[in-house]
Motif scaffolding. Structure first.
Motif, short mmCIF file in Angstrom:
data_model
loop_
_atom_site.label_atom_id
_atom_site.label_comp_id
_atom_site.label_asym_id
_atom_site.label_seq_id
_atom_site.Cartn_x
_atom_site.Cartn_y
_atom_site.Cartn_z
N UNK A 44 43.22 43.29 27.95
CA UNK A 44 42.40 42.55 28.91
C UNK A 44 41.19 41.98 28.18
N UNK A 45 40.55 41.04 28.82
CA UNK A 45 39.48 40.33 28.13
C UNK A 45 38.29 41.23 27.82
N UNK A 46 38.10 42.29 28.56
CA UNK A 46 36.96 43.18 28.31
C UNK A 46 37.14 44.03 27.06
N UNK A 47 38.32 44.03 26.47
CA UNK A 47 38.54 44.78 25.23
C UNK A 47 37.86 44.14 24.03
N UNK A 51 35.70 37.77 23.76
CA UNK A 51 36.22 37.24 25.02
C UNK A 51 35.19 37.38 26.14
N UNK A 52 34.41 38.47 26.12
CA UNK A 52 33.35 38.64 27.11
C UNK A 52 32.26 37.58 26.91
N UNK A 53 31.93 37.30 25.66
CA UNK A 53 30.95 36.26 25.34
C UNK A 53 31.43 34.90 25.83
N UNK A 96 33.67 29.08 21.87
CA UNK A 96 35.04 28.66 21.59
C UNK A 96 35.42 28.99 20.16
N UNK A 97 34.52 28.77 19.24
CA UNK A 97 34.81 29.08 17.83
C UNK A 97 35.09 30.56 17.63
N UNK A 98 34.26 31.40 18.22
CA UNK A 98 34.46 32.84 18.08
C UNK A 98 35.76 33.28 18.75
N UNK A 99 36.01 32.74 19.92
CA UNK A 99 37.22 33.11 20.67
C UNK A 99 38.49 32.63 19.95
#
Length: 162
Positions: A44-47, A51-53, A96-99
């Motif tokens: 999940x995104x919270x992992x 993704x949280x950022x 977006x870059x980090x993700x």
């Protein structure tokens, strides 16, 4: 600012709002489970802090855009709005870059670090993240266009006053 100059910026902000909200909702709803070696694995995104950022920055951009839709265009805060538009563009780009970096590792893995790809086990999660990235990229491009349009109007206004 004349009506002919207000309509394009309103439409661009409306499109940016739609893209940022879409990216936020898709990222927040990304969740999938898999069974690996008789162990339940949940993605999940919270992992991931990245993704949280991403979700947080898109939510902030959505809120800012919503406020700016109802902000009077005849106000004297043109400098401040231009600066905030630039900040939103840069924040969206950084998220977006980090993700993208984390999504690439999730999809392809990293043989040198011994990280295995996870998209084969949790394809629904990876598809959601990909959709969120597309929405975020669209929002960032639209915000870049908003910034360029605002800068153009600001410089033209500055030139006319001189």
């Amino acid at each position: 600012m004349s009506l002919a100059k207000r309509i394009p910026i309103f439409v661009l902000r409306l499109l940016a709002l739609g893209a940022a909200v879409t990216a936020t909702v898709i990222m927040v709803t990304s969740k999938d489970t898999a069974l690996v070696l008789n162990m339940k694995f949940e993605a999940k995104y919270t992992n991931s802090p990245t993704f949280k950022y991403f979700a947080l920055i898109n939510a902030i951009a959505s809120g800012y855009t919503l406020i700016m839709l109802f902000f009077p265009s005849k106000s004297s805060c043109g400098h401040l709005i231009l600066v905030f538009d630039l900040i939103m563009t840069l924040l969206l780009d950084s998220s977006i870059s980090a993700c993208l970096a984390i999504a690439q590792v999730g999809k392809k893995g990293n043989n040198h670090a011994g990280w295995l790809p996870i998209c084969g086990q949790v394809p629904k999660f990876c598809d959601h993240v990909t959709g969120a990235l597309v929405g975020g990229f669209v929002a960032a491009v639209i915000y870049f266009l908003i910034f360029l349009y605002s800068l153009h109007n600001f410089l033209n206004l500055f030139t006319l006053k001189s």
